[in-house]
Design a protein around this motif. Structure first.
Motif: not given
Length: 469
Positions: A197-217
């Motif tokens: 769903v991204a416009a380009d390859f997600p960078g490290v920080e974009a991925q980190r935020r998503l994965y951290a949010d998943i673990l938080d929730k």
């Protein structure tokens, strides 16, 4: 595009014909860019309740829509086992494929009834059909209320066997469903949906935020991340790739990651940082031989060492597993079990390859049965080998999401299932009405049969023993 599409539709190979969907997806996105709409469907105002009817569609294209308003998806092409249908069901959206000539019969604004359970579409239904469907929905809601009442009850059989029920996920909305369903955790988090769903390859920080949010929730519930699994019918619209004659068996999943290690290393780096001081569970997809797992694990070890040198806090604990999706790996299972922390059986691809049957081809989607003696014997062997080695094993394919099939999996030795969120209730109801000892004794008579399937026999067992399926 129409000329290429016409020629591709005449190709004899069914898998290549299925790639028409990818061409359509790319063509629609290109058209959107040319007319100045980078995401032509994402901004379209939709009615509160809408059924989407299309010739074909890829998973990424489906996710462009406001799926909170989608009440059904009907496609002229494809089958119920195609990835777009799997993603739709994960969102609890009824999906029907192979609806021949439906576009020529439906006008915008027409009322439709979509019965995803029975693969039926009713166009401009009469009053009798509407009343029958409303009654069916009412009965369905009553069943859902019963399932909801089981939310906080344990998934334990009548003879005391505890079964873990987790969910398959891939979108932020799934985290709400984790809590609502009462599941034990996430047995499969499809990380590729972020890339799709991204416009380009997600960078490290974009991925980190998503994965951290998943673990938080998810809080203290386990989450198993599957590393990037693209290729086949999971297309990244911004990634140019050369055509393949057989993409399902081509350059995809772990093969892409090992050949393009920067992609894998960035994802591993993001996962390590997201799981700082927490447990990290991840698995590699489509492993065909032990050497591939060892190569992927080596990259993980390098990233862990690198992150430590940079001063980032490491995960407090980590577990690394492999998806069992390629039949060749079954022959190396004893060697693999010495390397992994857990095994996850991906039944969708495993049995596609086992039967040499393209799961996206509607002519083949019902030809082979997952409840055949062959499949049950294979699964029992996998479960027994994992149990003997002390290695946890689960199954995360569509097979686990249907009560009768899930019952058979338990009889074959599986005690950890990962299902679509909407299936948690039905699977738990089945488990709580089941005696595993009686089931295992009965299934011992099925493994050596030479029949096409054991579906009727297992259904009769469930009826005679009061198992809710």
């Amino acid at each position: 595009h129409n000329d290429i599409r016409a020629r591709m539709s005449q190709v004899t190979d069914p898998y290549l014909r299925e790639r028409i969907h990818d061409l359509d997806d790319l063509a629609n996105r290109l058209l959107g860019h040319l007319i100045g709409e980078a995401e032509p469907t994402a901004g379209m105002p939709l009615p509160e309740e809408v059924i989407l009817v299309a010739r074909s569609m890829g998973p990424a294209q489906l996710l462009d829509y406001d799926y909170s308003r989608l009440r059904g998806v009907v496609l002229e092409e494809g089958s119920h086992t195609a990835h777009v249908a799997i993603v739709a069901r994960a969102l609890d959206i009824p999906a029907v494929g192979n609806a021949k000539d439906v576009l020529s019969k439906v006008e915008p604004g027409d009322p439709l009834i979509v019965d995803g359970d029975n693969a039926q579409v009713f166009i401009r239904p009469g009053e009798d059909a509407r009343r029958a469907f409303v009654e069916s929905l009412r009965a369905r809601e009553e069943r859902k209320a019963v399932y909801a009442s089981l939310r906080d009850l344990p998934a334990v059989t009548l003879d005391g066997q505890s079964i873990s029920i987790k969910i398959n996920a891939g979108l932020p909305i799934d985290l709400r469903l984790l809590d609502d369903s009462g599941a034990d955790g996430i047995g499969l988090y499809r990380t590729e949906l972020l890339f799709m769903v991204a416009a380009d390859f997600p960078g490290v920080e974009a991925q980190r935020r998503l994965y951290a949010d998943i673990l938080d929730k998810a809080q203290d519930k386990p989450v198993i991340f599957r590393t990037l699994d693209v290729g086949g019918d999971k297309v990244l619209p911004y990634w140019q790739r050369s055509a393949e004659e057989n993409p399902a068996m081509g350059w995809r999943a772990i093969r892409v990651s090992l050949d393009r290690p920067d992609i894998l290393r960035q994802q591993l780096r993001a996962l390590i940082r997201a799981a700082a001081s927490r447990e990290l569970r991840l698995m590699f997809p489509m492993i065909a031989e032990v050497a591939e797992f060892k190569a992927a694990r080596a990259w993980l070890d390098k990233e862990l060492k690198w992150e430590k040198e940079l001063g980032f806090p490491p995960p407090s604990k980590f577990s690394v597993g492999a998806m069992l999706e390629v039949p060749s790996l079954v022959l190396q299972l004893p060697a693999l079990l010495k390397q992994v922390d857990f095994i996850s059986v991906g039944s969708n691809d495993l049995f596609q390859f086992l039967f040499a049957s393209d799961r996206g081809n509607p002519q083949l989607s019902e030809r082979y049965d997952l409840l055949s003696p062959l499949v049950l014997t294979l699964l029992r062997s996998v479960a027994e080998q994992c149990r003997a080695a002390g290695t946890p094993v689960s199954l995360c394919g569509d097979m686990a999401s249907r009560p009768l099939e899930a019952m058979a999996l338990i009889g074959a030795g599986f005690r950890d299932l990962s299902v679509t969120p909407s299936s948690v209730g039905p699977i738990k109801a089945m488990i709580r009405s089941l005696s595993v000892l009686a089931l295992c004794e009965y299934m011992n008579s099925l493994y050596d049969l030479d029949q096409h399937d054991t579906r009727q026999k297992l259904g009769s067992f469930a009826q005679e023993h009061g198992v809710i399926i």
